[in-house]
Design a protein around this motif. Structure first.
Motif, PDB file in Angstrom:
ATOM      1  N   CYS A 170       9.965  -2.086  -5.573  1.00  0.00           N
ATOM      2  CA  CYS A 170       9.056  -2.446  -4.311  1.00  0.00           C
ATOM      3  C   CYS A 170       9.685  -1.384  -2.805  1.00  0.00           C
ATOM      4  O   CYS A 170      10.848  -1.704  -2.865  1.00  0.00           O
ATOM      5  CB  CYS A 170       9.438  -3.505  -3.817  1.00  0.00           C
TER       6      CYS A 170
ATOM      7  N   ASN B 177      10.575  -2.091  -0.202  1.00  0.00           N
ATOM      8  CA  ASN B 177      10.775  -3.089   1.440  1.00  0.00           C
ATOM      9  C   ASN B 177      12.256  -3.731   0.165  1.00  0.00           C
ATOM     10  O   ASN B 177      12.901  -4.414   1.373  1.00  0.00           O
ATOM     11  CB  ASN B 177       9.838  -4.670   1.192  1.00  0.00           C
ATOM     12  N   CYS B 178      12.251  -4.519  -1.127  1.00  0.00           N
ATOM     13  CA  CYS B 178      12.978  -5.732  -0.580  1.00  0.00           C
ATOM     14  C   CYS B 178      13.820  -5.239  -2.464  1.00  0.00           C
ATOM     15  O   CYS B 178      14.718  -5.690  -2.696  1.00  0.00           O
ATOM     16  CB  CYS B 178      12.704  -7.341  -1.367  1.00  0.00           C
TER      17      CYS B 178
ATOM     18  N   CYS C 170       4.342  -5.967  -4.750  1.00  0.00           N
ATOM     19  CA  CYS C 170       5.488  -6.874  -5.048  1.00  0.00           C
ATOM     20  C   CYS C 170       5.770  -7.922  -4.748  1.00  0.00           C
ATOM     21  O   CYS C 170       4.633  -9.130  -4.051  1.00  0.00           O
ATOM     22  CB  CYS C 170       6.602  -6.478  -3.384  1.00  0.00           C
TER      23      CYS C 170
ATOM     24  N   CYS D 116       8.001  -9.921  -2.158  1.00  0.00           N
ATOM     25  CA  CYS D 116       7.897 -10.345  -1.036  1.00  0.00           C
ATOM     26  C   CYS D 116       6.344 -10.093  -0.763  1.00  0.00           C
ATOM     27  O   CYS D 116       6.173 -10.126   0.627  1.00  0.00           O
ATOM     28  CB  CYS D 116       8.889  -9.441  -0.214  1.00  0.00           C
TER      29      CYS D 116
ATOM     30  N   HIS E 138       4.819  -7.554  -0.079  1.00  0.00           N
ATOM     31  CA  HIS E 138       4.964  -6.466   0.663  1.00  0.00           C
ATOM     32  C   HIS E 138       4.084  -5.573  -0.176  1.00  0.00           C
ATOM     33  O   HIS E 138       3.705  -5.261  -1.853  1.00  0.00           O
ATOM     34  CB  HIS E 138       6.068  -5.778   0.432  1.00  0.00           C
TER      35      HIS E 138
HETATM   36 ZN   LIG Z   1       8.916  -6.638  -2.120  1.00  0.00          ZN
END
Ligand SMILES: [Zn+2]
Length: 95
Positions: free
Chosen positions: A5, A7-8, A86, A89, A91
């Protein structure tokens, strides 16, 4: 290779199953199925079943053409860029 991911940076990523839409649509509007429906409708109204099969096939062709215009562009896009979701999160991203 498992995607991560952006994002995280979690590795708990699942592949988006959007590609299944086409299979479902094909089952719903298959020419064979519509020809069968047309034939049974004609049988019910005592019309020559061949007319129903031809009519059903024609309807299926029209629906398939409409589907190609409606469904194809997003599917081609999805095929080029596999979507991932994901699970940490939520995402959604593509690689
Ligand atoms: Zn994520």
């Amino acid at each position: 290779m498992k995607p991560i991911c952006p994002n995280c940076h979690s590795a708990h990523v699942i592949e988006n199953m959007d590609n299944n839409i086409q299979g479902i649509a094909e089952d719903l509007f298959s020419p064979k199925l519509l020809a069968g429906i047309g034939a049974s409708v004609c049988k019910y109204y005592k019309i020559n079943p061949m007319i129903g099969m031809v009519a059903g096939g024609a309807i299926a062709t029209v629906i398939n053409l409409a589907q190609q215009k409606l469904i194809q562009p997003p599917l081609v896009k999805a095929a080029l860029m596999p979507r991932y979701l994901c699970s940490t999160c939520q995402h959604s991203f593509s690689i």
